[in-house]
Enzyme design. Structure first.
Site, PDB file in Angstrom:
ATOM      1  N   CYS A  42       0.499  10.639  -1.817  1.00 28.27           N
ATOM      2  CA  CYS A  42      -0.465  10.047  -2.747  1.00 28.27           C
ATOM      3  C   CYS A  42      -1.857  10.675  -2.643  1.00 28.27           C
ATOM      4  O   CYS A  42      -2.474  11.019  -3.655  1.00 28.27           O
ATOM      5  CB  CYS A  42      -0.549   8.546  -2.532  1.00 28.27           C
ATOM      6  SG  CYS A  42      -0.639   8.053  -0.786  1.00 28.27           S
ATOM      7  N   GLY A  48      -0.776   2.054   0.093  1.00 29.51           N
ATOM      8  CA  GLY A  48      -0.063   3.264   0.504  1.00 29.51           C
ATOM      9  C   GLY A  48       0.981   2.983   1.570  1.00 29.51           C
ATOM     10  O   GLY A  48       1.917   3.754   1.756  1.00 29.51           O
ATOM     11  N   HIS A  92      -6.962   4.866  -3.906  1.00 33.34           N
ATOM     12  CA  HIS A  92      -7.527   5.705  -2.840  1.00 33.34           C
ATOM     13  C   HIS A  92      -8.830   6.352  -3.307  1.00 33.34           C
ATOM     14  O   HIS A  92      -8.911   6.850  -4.427  1.00 33.34           O
ATOM     15  CB  HIS A  92      -6.576   6.855  -2.487  1.00 33.34           C
ATOM     16  CG  HIS A  92      -5.326   6.445  -1.774  1.00 33.34           C
ATOM     17  ND1 HIS A  92      -5.121   5.186  -1.269  1.00 33.34           N
ATOM     18  CD2 HIS A  92      -4.210   7.161  -1.468  1.00 33.34           C
ATOM     19  CE1 HIS A  92      -3.931   5.139  -0.692  1.00 33.34           C
ATOM     20  NE2 HIS A  92      -3.362   6.322  -0.799  1.00 33.34           N
TER      21      HIS A  92
END
Lengths: 365, 365
Positions: free
Chosen positions: A133, A164, A257
């Protein structure tokens, strides 16, 4: 003569997880003509009912035979499950897009961010790997820079969301936050890494460990960012042509993120921030949110739910010519996982590559 | 003959704030012989009762005359208050340690982290500036490296706690977190910057803006880290001898800043991580927490309440000789503010420098 559009039988492996449920949604919204969908998971989840385009689908236990008659597999059930089951799927003629890290560095497996290296799909052997990711969103932000100005070096610090590490980590973060606000002691059981010896609270805290430690002091997450970047951008996981170093930190955010990225372009190039913004604007999947005067910059909460990657805070390093700082945010469960996987599947369909070349199965034995 | 130890009249300006209340605590625990303490604040807080060593002290409204008879001032009431009142204090013979940014770049004002440049105190003119919180902890972590191996360049990404914006920002973070967990819309009124046009929730989010934006796209917080580092380490705020660039991000943590620091030592030096750890171990105010095998690394929640700075995750950049990554955490309200200020005051007392040199007042008119 009327052409009948080809339709695909799609299996989603790990269908009940944070990424799996989003793979279902992204597949519903994709351009892929789906004939039938199989939702596969561990025996624990078998029998559960999920929905695809409003129709109930019973979750089945994933076994080798689950892939009989399947054209396309989207997999996000953990590395050990992929290791065991995807070769079985390939043997049965199914093309697999795998979200785990298990096959990413395998020389027989393309590692693909469609905006960057879609052409790598052409030579697939039945398994295509979805990158990590935190790698994916950095690739989308930096590829237009690389194309126009070259890229010598990347130094990245990540601000990674709990998601995540799966839905259970999101739940843990929220439970800990409630405990903290209620004045209770926080109980950490999952983060920083499921199965590690020690667990620490993430709520109202920062954990500079994502995945296990390597012998050189880097975490495996950092290792992934370094080597996946090279494989995606240069086709070679050890290429010295782009230097990459990374520090990965888990932050108390459920989804989305953030990344503080310092990068250096090729010698002799010194684009202005405006030239960088122009290069980035219009690049597929990338949205420039960069206007300090109106306090516009990417944030996890505004990125959540979007397939796009957002970039802002673009400015030159004031003391190193050709070097720049920027700030990148994306929904790690969509572009960082489910959407990138479904997008790869869309590309395979568009290029008529949903077929396993002869001899492929032997490559994964 | 018996020497009578000199005792000091100390005023704390901004005594009711997040830093001010900690200045009281740090002063209580300090080696400074305190004869009398005056707690000063805005008219809004005047009349309130606070405690010093168990004794009640009534908060007074801060005015120029408040400094009559005062030896030492610890100030943390905002830049505009320092601008107005500290010259008045100096005029009255009080030596001021100022935690605001107002005087930091003034050539007549030393900017001091005692572990790094205590000697700069010798030439003070009545006002000594306490550096920015995020600068201080980075200085403590990197000074032993600079002393032994030299320092060419720093690239830092910060993970800064809400507390850096005061107690009201901590309260806002907690209120927002509760709203989020209760499924309500979060109401942001203070962060990212008090008085800015737009406010965004910090809870479960990341805000890549600390302080206002400069014309060059950097925030003022980033500007501070760049120029304060040079002034503290080199005595020159614009020195090109250490290159510094910074990205500052607010994270949903109440207290304790994290920093991902990439640094490059002088050409020809390539210390091993063990040599770096050895250099850092024993440096005053610095604690090495760096053992991946036992998952030991600095975290805000374990640093909170300590005067120390914590460093870990020390490892070489695998592709750039002489470059390293590390992770630094400290309680931003203690070493980053109240403790560093009281520590400066302790140094002034030890060196018998609690006196305003003749002609000083004119320098701040």
């Amino acid at each position: 003569m009327i052409m009948t559009e080809k339709q695909y039988v799609v299996a989603i492996l790990g269908a009940t997880g944070a990424v799996g449920t989003r793979m279902i949604q992204q597949l519903e919204q994709s351009t892929i003509p789906v004939k039938e969908v199989h939702l596969l998971a561990s025996s624990r989840s078998a029998g559960k009912t999920l929905y695809f385009k409003g129709e109930p689908v019973t979750v089945e236990e994933a076994r080798p035979e689950s892939f009989d008659g399947v054209d396309l597999v989207l997999s996000s059930a953990g590395g050990s499950v992929s290791a065991k089951l995807l070769p079985e799927a390939v043997k049965r003629g199914a093309v697999c897009v795998d979200n785990t890290s298990y096959f990413r560095m395998n020389d027989n497996v393309p590692l693909v961010v469609p905006e960057v290296n879609e052409d790598a799909l052409a030579d697939h052997n039945g398994i295509i790997a979805n990158p990590n990711c935190s790698t994916i969103q950095m690739m989308v932000a930096l590829e237009p820079v690389r194309q126009q100005f070259g890229l010598k070096r990347i130094i990245v610090s990540t601000y990674q969301a709990a998601g995540g590490a799966g839905q259970s980590a999101i739940n843990e973060l929220k439970r800990e936050a409630k405990e903290y606000l209620d004045g209770e002691e926080m109980q950490a059981e999952i983060l920083p890494v499921k199965g590690e010896k020690k667990h620490y609270p993430l709520a109202f805290n920062l954990l500079p460990q994502i995945d296990v430690f390597e012998d050189d002091g880097y975490t495996h997450e950092e290792w992934k960012m370094i080597h996946e970047t090279k494989k995606i951008m240069l086709g070679d996981k050890n290429s010295p042509d782009i230097k990459v170093t990374a520090t990965c930190v888990r932050v108390p955010v459920p989804i989305g993120h953030g990344e503080s990225v310092w990068f250096e372009v090729e010698d002799g190039n010194t684009p202005t921030p405006d030239e960088l913004r122009t290069a980035m604007t219009g690049f597929p999947g990338l949205v420039v949110q960069d206007d300090p005067a109106s306090q516009l910059y990417p944030q996890p909460q505004t990125a959540e739910g979007s397939r796009d990657t957002f970039v802002g805070r673009i400015r030159p390093d004031l003391e190193t010519k050709g070097a720049y700082n920027c700030w990148v945010v994306s929904d790690n469960l969509l572009k960082g996982a489910a959407w990138n996987a479904v997008q790869i599947a869309e590309c395979l369909v568009q290029r008529d590559l949903v077929r396993v070349p002869a001899g492929s199965a032997a490559k994964f034995n």
